[in-house]
Design an enzyme around this catalytic site. Sequence first.
Site, PDB file in Angstrom:
ATOM      1  N   ARG A  13       0.002   7.571  -2.719  1.00 25.68           N
ATOM      2  CA  ARG A  13       0.293   8.627  -1.753  1.00 25.68           C
ATOM      3  C   ARG A  13       1.760   9.044  -1.811  1.00 25.68           C
ATOM      4  O   ARG A  13       2.097  10.222  -1.716  1.00 25.68           O
ATOM      5  CB  ARG A  13      -0.069   8.154  -0.347  1.00 25.68           C
ATOM      6  CG  ARG A  13      -1.527   8.378   0.017  1.00 25.68           C
ATOM      7  CD  ARG A  13      -1.939   7.598   1.244  1.00 25.68           C
ATOM      8  NE  ARG A  13      -2.100   6.178   0.927  1.00 25.68           N
ATOM      9  CZ  ARG A  13      -2.276   5.247   1.845  1.00 25.68           C
ATOM     10  NH1 ARG A  13      -2.280   5.574   3.130  1.00 25.68           N
ATOM     11  NH2 ARG A  13      -2.442   3.990   1.505  1.00 25.68           N
ATOM     12  N   THR A  37     -10.064  -6.948  -6.598  1.00 24.60           N
ATOM     13  CA  THR A  37     -11.253  -6.796  -7.430  1.00 24.60           C
ATOM     14  C   THR A  37     -11.814  -5.381  -7.303  1.00 24.60           C
ATOM     15  O   THR A  37     -12.379  -4.839  -8.258  1.00 24.60           O
ATOM     16  CB  THR A  37     -12.332  -7.823  -7.034  1.00 24.60           C
ATOM     17  OG1 THR A  37     -12.586  -7.730  -5.624  1.00 24.60           O
ATOM     18  CG2 THR A  37     -11.896  -9.237  -7.362  1.00 24.60           C
ATOM     19  N   SER A  79      -8.284  -5.273   4.428  1.00 28.66           N
ATOM     20  CA  SER A  79      -8.867  -4.925   3.122  1.00 28.66           C
ATOM     21  C   SER A  79      -9.198  -6.118   2.230  1.00 28.66           C
ATOM     22  O   SER A  79      -8.734  -6.208   1.093  1.00 28.66           O
ATOM     23  CB  SER A  79      -7.921  -3.967   2.387  1.00 28.66           C
ATOM     24  OG  SER A  79      -7.770  -2.763   3.114  1.00 28.66           O
ATOM     25  N   LEU A  84      11.688 -20.268  -3.639  1.00 24.93           N
ATOM     26  CA  LEU A  84      10.579 -19.441  -3.177  1.00 24.93           C
ATOM     27  C   LEU A  84       9.370 -19.570  -4.101  1.00 24.93           C
ATOM     28  O   LEU A  84       9.496 -19.508  -5.322  1.00 24.93           O
ATOM     29  CB  LEU A  84      11.021 -17.976  -3.125  1.00 24.93           C
ATOM     30  CG  LEU A  84       9.924 -16.943  -2.823  1.00 24.93           C
ATOM     31  CD1 LEU A  84       9.433 -17.082  -1.394  1.00 24.93           C
ATOM     32  CD2 LEU A  84      10.442 -15.528  -3.085  1.00 24.93           C
ATOM     33  N   ASP A 114       0.826  -1.203   0.000  1.00 26.42           N
ATOM     34  CA  ASP A 114       0.000   0.000   0.000  1.00 26.42           C
ATOM     35  C   ASP A 114       0.866   1.262   0.000  1.00 26.42           C
ATOM     36  O   ASP A 114       1.978   1.269   0.534  1.00 26.42           O
ATOM     37  CB  ASP A 114      -0.898  -0.010   1.244  1.00 26.42           C
ATOM     38  CG  ASP A 114      -2.039   0.968   1.138  1.00 26.42           C
ATOM     39  OD1 ASP A 114      -2.346   1.428   0.023  1.00 26.42           O
ATOM     40  OD2 ASP A 114      -2.632   1.282   2.187  1.00 26.42           O
ATOM     41  N   GLY A 115       0.329   2.321  -0.591  1.00 25.70           N
ATOM     42  CA  GLY A 115       0.964   3.626  -0.495  1.00 25.70           C
ATOM     43  C   GLY A 115       1.647   4.135  -1.740  1.00 25.70           C
ATOM     44  O   GLY A 115       2.283   5.192  -1.707  1.00 25.70           O
ATOM     45  N   ASN A 116       1.533   3.415  -2.850  1.00 28.03           N
ATOM     46  CA  ASN A 116       2.183   3.873  -4.087  1.00 28.03           C
ATOM     47  C   ASN A 116       1.672   5.256  -4.512  1.00 28.03           C
ATOM     48  O   ASN A 116       2.464   6.152  -4.835  1.00 28.03           O
ATOM     49  CB  ASN A 116       1.935   2.881  -5.227  1.00 28.03           C
ATOM     50  CG  ASN A 116       2.674   1.576  -5.035  1.00 28.03           C
ATOM     51  OD1 ASN A 116       3.671   1.512  -4.332  1.00 28.03           O
ATOM     52  ND2 ASN A 116       2.183   0.526  -5.660  1.00 28.03           N
ATOM     53  N   HIS A 159       3.345   3.515  -8.770  1.00 42.26           N
ATOM     54  CA  HIS A 159       3.259   2.085  -9.083  1.00 42.26           C
ATOM     55  C   HIS A 159       4.552   1.597  -9.759  1.00 42.26           C
ATOM     56  O   HIS A 159       5.032   0.495  -9.477  1.00 42.26           O
ATOM     57  CB  HIS A 159       2.057   1.820  -9.984  1.00 42.26           C
ATOM     58  CG  HIS A 159       0.740   2.107  -9.323  1.00 42.26           C
ATOM     59  ND1 HIS A 159       0.391   1.573  -8.108  1.00 42.26           N
ATOM     60  CD2 HIS A 159      -0.310   2.882  -9.718  1.00 42.26           C
ATOM     61  CE1 HIS A 159      -0.823   1.993  -7.779  1.00 42.26           C
ATOM     62  NE2 HIS A 159      -1.266   2.794  -8.741  1.00 42.26           N
TER      63      HIS A 159
END
Length: 253
Positions: free
Chosen positions: A25, A67, A197, A132, A21-23, A38
């Site tokens: 802002r 979504t 979320s 991974l 989160d936060g790209n 982004h």
Amino acid sequence: MDVLQAIDRSRLPQHIAVIMDGNGRWAKERGEDRVYGHHEGVLSVREMVNSCAELGIGYLTLYAFSTENWNRPKEEVDALMELLVNTIRREVEELKQNNIKLHVIGDFKSLPAVCQKELNEAKEMTAANTGLNLILALSYSSRWEITEATRKIAVDVAAGRIKPEDINDQLFHQYLNTAPFPDPELMIRTSGENRISNFLLYQLAYAELYFTPVHWPEFRKQHLYEALLNYQQRERRFGKTSEQIQTNTPQHA
């Protein structure tokens, strides 16, 4: 003491989930548009993936596109889909070389055809890798996943393939997108929001939640180390008392 040196390598979570989160802002604070954030966030994805691989983490799930994100302005959605395609094309060879296996969860068919094509090719190219497991949550929401699982169970009950009395936690888990993976033990959310979320609601039942004010484009391996150290300082009881805690924690197989 260096944070990495303080981490107990024998007590690392097997599965880490991240809400990136936060790209937007972060970009706005710099006078840029959201798409710039982004693009910069891709650098953090690369650092997170490589750091988890270096530590020997087994599974990393990244909440890349929900979504609900389809409701964003068309220009931003189109830019995100283009960024996804370009990033997969650019990174897939490195994923293959670094023994990282790519998976996708979510409403795959709702993605643009070109995205589906690139993702399928990347999954095929990395299918034999054994390091991974990188899981991208794309066009994903947990309520959608749970609803889909319930619908599929109802179809199988109606067809006589299973009986209502057969339905339990283990069977329900088999119908989820995440059936091949263990549940996350640690969930990280960046940018200061203290909520999950619609992300892995069923799977995060016993996960440790870690919230950091750091915006995603600024998230680096040192921040991951801090989250892991915080995780290791917590007592995970799974409903038991401290005296009852066992060394083996419950996991979905």
